[in-house]
Scaffold this active site. Structure first.
Site, PDB file in Angstrom:
ATOM      1  N   ASP A 168       8.503  16.426   7.888  1.00  0.00           N
ATOM      2  CA  ASP A 168       7.975  16.039   6.458  1.00  0.00           C
ATOM      3  C   ASP A 168       6.266  16.037   6.715  1.00  0.00           C
ATOM      4  O   ASP A 168       5.616  14.977   6.276  1.00  0.00           O
ATOM      5  CB  ASP A 168       8.423  14.799   6.163  1.00  0.00           C
ATOM      6  CG  ASP A 168       8.205  14.533   4.555  1.00  0.00           C
ATOM      7  OD1 ASP A 168       8.015  15.568   3.764  1.00  0.00           O
ATOM      8  OD2 ASP A 168       8.279  13.408   3.995  1.00  0.00           O
ATOM      9  N   GLY A 198      11.536   5.871   1.063  1.00  0.00           N
ATOM     10  CA  GLY A 198      12.796   5.758   1.325  1.00  0.00           C
ATOM     11  C   GLY A 198      13.345   4.820   2.354  1.00  0.00           C
ATOM     12  O   GLY A 198      14.579   4.275   2.518  1.00  0.00           O
ATOM     13  N   LYS A 236       5.278  -1.795   8.178  1.00  0.00           N
ATOM     14  CA  LYS A 236       6.267  -1.203   7.444  1.00  0.00           C
ATOM     15  C   LYS A 236       7.861  -1.998   7.513  1.00  0.00           C
ATOM     16  O   LYS A 236       8.041  -2.159   8.713  1.00  0.00           O
ATOM     17  CB  LYS A 236       6.563   0.389   8.062  1.00  0.00           C
ATOM     18  CG  LYS A 236       7.627   0.981   7.171  1.00  0.00           C
ATOM     19  CD  LYS A 236       7.827   2.328   8.091  1.00  0.00           C
ATOM     20  CE  LYS A 236       6.660   3.193   7.884  1.00  0.00           C
ATOM     21  NZ  LYS A 236       6.437   3.881   6.696  1.00  0.00           N
ATOM     22  N   GLY A 277      11.537   1.967   3.400  1.00  0.00           N
ATOM     23  CA  GLY A 277      11.044   0.580   3.216  1.00  0.00           C
ATOM     24  C   GLY A 277       9.643   0.653   2.480  1.00  0.00           C
ATOM     25  O   GLY A 277       9.066   1.486   1.984  1.00  0.00           O
ATOM     26  N   ILE A 307       0.544  -1.047   0.077  1.00  0.00           N
ATOM     27  CA  ILE A 307       0.096  -0.102  -0.116  1.00  0.00           C
ATOM     28  C   ILE A 307       0.678   1.280   0.062  1.00  0.00           C
ATOM     29  O   ILE A 307       0.371   2.372  -0.027  1.00  0.00           O
ATOM     30  CB  ILE A 307      -1.049   0.134   1.328  1.00  0.00           C
ATOM     31  CG1 ILE A 307      -0.116  -0.227   2.563  1.00  0.00           C
ATOM     32  CG2 ILE A 307      -1.838  -1.142   1.096  1.00  0.00           C
ATOM     33  CD1 ILE A 307      -1.024   0.129   3.786  1.00  0.00           C
ATOM     34  N   GLY A 308       2.120   1.058  -0.133  1.00  0.00           N
ATOM     35  CA  GLY A 308       3.245   2.251   0.078  1.00  0.00           C
ATOM     36  C   GLY A 308       4.328   1.834  -0.145  1.00  0.00           C
ATOM     37  O   GLY A 308       4.887   0.796   0.251  1.00  0.00           O
ATOM     38  N   ARG A 309       5.389   2.751  -0.585  1.00  0.00           N
ATOM     39  CA  ARG A 309       6.626   2.731  -0.728  1.00  0.00           C
ATOM     40  C   ARG A 309       7.461   4.230  -0.343  1.00  0.00           C
ATOM     41  O   ARG A 309       6.900   4.994  -0.942  1.00  0.00           O
ATOM     42  CB  ARG A 309       7.052   2.142  -2.236  1.00  0.00           C
ATOM     43  CG  ARG A 309       6.633   0.815  -2.561  1.00  0.00           C
ATOM     44  CD  ARG A 309       6.865   0.387  -4.080  1.00  0.00           C
ATOM     45  NE  ARG A 309       6.481  -0.786  -4.426  1.00  0.00           N
ATOM     46  CZ  ARG A 309       7.008  -2.008  -4.453  1.00  0.00           C
ATOM     47  NH1 ARG A 309       8.143  -2.119  -3.546  1.00  0.00           N
ATOM     48  NH2 ARG A 309       6.260  -3.053  -4.907  1.00  0.00           N
TER      49      ARG A 309
END
Length: 644
Positions: A444, A329, A347, A331, A325-327
């Protein structure tokens, strides 16, 4: 006076929270008049006297094999023996009536608790079934003010109750705390766990219970939530004898004799001398003690938070691509399903992490302790071999940018929801900056790091990743510029200076995005001048037409005064000089109080318009410091954590 107070408390309890003492029965049946039934009745017949003669806490078992029964009875510390006995007796009788042939049951009024089972529950962390009850009448004060005071009190009570220190009563996990809500109102809070569980499990249970209570009953006057091994209760009056004794201390204090004063002062003086000597010794052993605290005292908590790699593999279907469901920096993030049916986000950190095993464990435990309704909840971690994995709650509605920047889906975010997202994000950021155990600078904060739960409430994601990943964040200056272009403050992007005011700048940009429905990187061409969302908002403000910034899909339905005030606050957050930006407590106050004074904003700080001709030119100056791509310095989250 004490009698009338007690009668009022009992009356209030009976009329508002009577159902909290309802009995919970589950997990199978036994035959009436069986050996198990007779053993239960036998123990219950003497349980009240046994609890009172054992200083308010009594555990026992009786029988063999399938007829074996385990029972615990306890009262809150300091309860008058007769009051304790009456509570245990009525609770036991209630269980016999409500659970005539169920093998497991418990009841937990706010004075005592009785639990029985055919299976030993000593040390068990089973948290269901649970019950909650509250007085649904509105609290009658500013809800934001109430949330701040209530959440601080709950956190303080959880910490005190789960510390594991035994008082004179011998009860390990118990606390009663108070907090002033207004000059005329006080909040009273009490929490307790059964003494057989670990400190970590007690803390986890209490925090989960506070979170679940807040989800169902936020803003109600008084309430309680009970689980098989932990209990919370709060109200606006002193509902237990512990609070009455605390209130009477100041009244009785006038009669303290000189001998009593000497008896108090002398031991305190001796203790201070001993502490002074102890501090000198501690300084010499500081390094050793730090290692022991991180590697030893946290083990109980760590054990309760640690998942096996096999559990994670099973939950993610062996890290199937279909579950990605996501990538980023750090992992890859997978959707997973635990064996108990809980959906989680997993994660899996890349193997380039600079952390050793013990360091990763320590940092993961620290981050897992960060609990707030506007943060994505960390559930635990996995550490086996080279595998370092973090487990979070699964938030169903994806991220804010998924709705905000989609021409079709942005209509689902009406003004009420957007205003709630702004306020919730501010409260979550306030917790990270000021109210948590660590001072955390996110670095961020952006729309894709704001997740939305089933009710579209915001949850800040990816906080605390720097320490977990092994990035050195001990300095307020860094040569490694990380974050997302457009959200970064000028002083951070130019010089690597970061602080809480850096997050404030990002928050201001995010607010402008939420109001406009446009990305911060969107370019605007007005009068032969190009600018981004920040400069566009400033020009509209200076022109006296701030409402032109509002997303056309909500412009007709939004509260214009609220929208203008949010734009005003956002412009204060993106000021050039960090000293001119407000801190989060002031921001929360400005968002919730229409009477709070707002300063006149100056021209905002925008790196693009004042210092560079293009994004690529801006980034060229940082290429020697960090690998970058146009529009993004590094599309991952780095957070700075420093002990308070």
């Amino acid at each position: 006076m004490k009698l009338s107070t007690s009668l009022f408390a009992i009356f209030w309890f009976l009329t508002t929270l009577h159902s909290v003492s309802a009995q919970t029965c589950f997990n199978g049946y036994f035959k009436l008049n069986s050996t198990y039934d007779l053993s239960r009745r036998q123990i219950f017949s003497t349980l009240a006297s046994n609890v009172t003669t054992h200083n308010g806490l009594y555990t026992t078992e009786l029988g063999q094999n399938e007829d074996r029964i385990f029972i615990i009875g306890m009262c809150i510390p300091g309860t008058e023996p007769q009051h304790c006995s009456d509570c245990i007796k009525s609770t036991s009788d209630g269980l016999l009536r409500a659970c005539p042939n169920e093998t497991v049951g418990y009841a937990w009024p706010d004075v005592c608790m009785v639990r029985y089972s055919n299976i030993s529950f000593s040390g068990s962390a089973i948290m269901e079934p649970s019950q909650n009850v509250s007085n649904s009448k509105p609290i009658g004060v500013n809800l934001t003010l109430f949330d701040i005071v209530w959440e601080e009190l709950m956190l303080r009570t959880v910490t005190a109750a789960s510390s594991g220190s035994r008082g004179s009563s011998g009860h390990k996990y118990y606390a009663a705390e108070v907090a002033e809500l207004t000059p005329f109102q006080t909040i009273y809070s009490m929490m307790q766990c059964t003494p057989d569980v670990s400190s970590g499990n007690c803390e986890f249970c209490l925090k989960e219970t506070v979170r679940d209570y807040n989800a169902c009953c936020r803003g109600h006057i008084g309430g309680a939530y009970v689980r098989p091994f932990c209990f919370i209760r709060w109200d606006l009056y002193p509902f237990t004898e512990a609070f009455n004794r605390a209130n009477s201390t100041s009244e009785d204090g006038k009669t303290i004799s000189t001998v009593a004063i000497v008896g108090i002062v002398v031991p305190i003086f001796v203790i201070l001398v001993v502490l002074a000597v102890g501090l000198l010794v501690c300084r010499r052993k500081k390094q050793y003690q730090n290692i022991k605290v991180q590697g030893g005292d946290e083990i109980t908590t760590t054990h309760s938070l640690q998942f096996s790699f096999k559990e994670i593999e099973t939950a993610t279907d062996n890290f199937a691509d279909s579950n990605v469901i996501g990538r980023g920096g750090f992992g890859v993030v997978y959707r997973g399903l635990l064996s108990n049916g809980t959906e989680v986000a997993v994660k899996r950190l890349s193997k380039t992490s600079g952390q050793g095993a013990q360091e990763f464990k320590n940092e993961a435990v620290l981050v897992t302790k960060l609990q707030h309704k506007n943060l994505v909840r960390p559930l635990g971690f996995c550490l086996e071999g080279e595998e370092k994995i973090l487990v979070y709650e699964f938030v169903p509605n994806k991220s804010l940018d998924y709705f905000l920047f989609d021409p079709i889906k942005q209509g689902e975010l009406d003004w009420t929801r957007r205003y709630n997202i702004i306020g919730g994000t501010a409260r979550g950021l306030l917790y990270l900056h000021q109210d948590s155990r660590l001072t955390i600078i996110h670095r961020d904060l952006k729309a894709s790091n704001i997740l939305l739960d089933a009710d579209m409430n915001p949850k800040i994601a990816d906080f605390g990743m720097a320490r977990i990943f092994g990035v050195d964040q001990s300095q307020a200056n860094t040569s490694r510029i990380v974050g997302t272009y457009g959200y970064m403050s000028p002083e951070y992007l130019m010089h690597g200076h970061f602080s809480m005011k850096s997050d404030v700048y990002s928050f201001g940009v995010l607010v402008l995005e939420i109001i406009s429905g446009k990305k911060c990187s969107s370019l605007y061409h007005i009068d032969e001048f190009s600018g981004n969302l920040v400069t566009h908002a400033w020009r509209l403000w200076k022109a006296g037409s701030p409402l032109e910034l509002v997303d056309p899909t909500i412009v007709d339905s939004c509260e214009s005064n609220e929208a203008i005030r949010c734009i005003h606050i956002a412009l204060l957050c993106v000021q050039e000089d960090p000293a001119d930006r407000p801190m989060l407590p002031a921001i929360v106050m400005m968002l919730t109080s229409s009477t709070a004074t707002l300063h006149v904003p100056r021209a905002p700080g925008t790196f693009l318009s004042s210092r560079c001709d293009s994004v690529s030119n801006c980034l060229e100056s940082t290429q020697s410091k960090s690998r970058s791509i146009p529009g993004s310095i590094n599309d991952v989250t780095i957070s700075a954590l420093d002990p308070r």
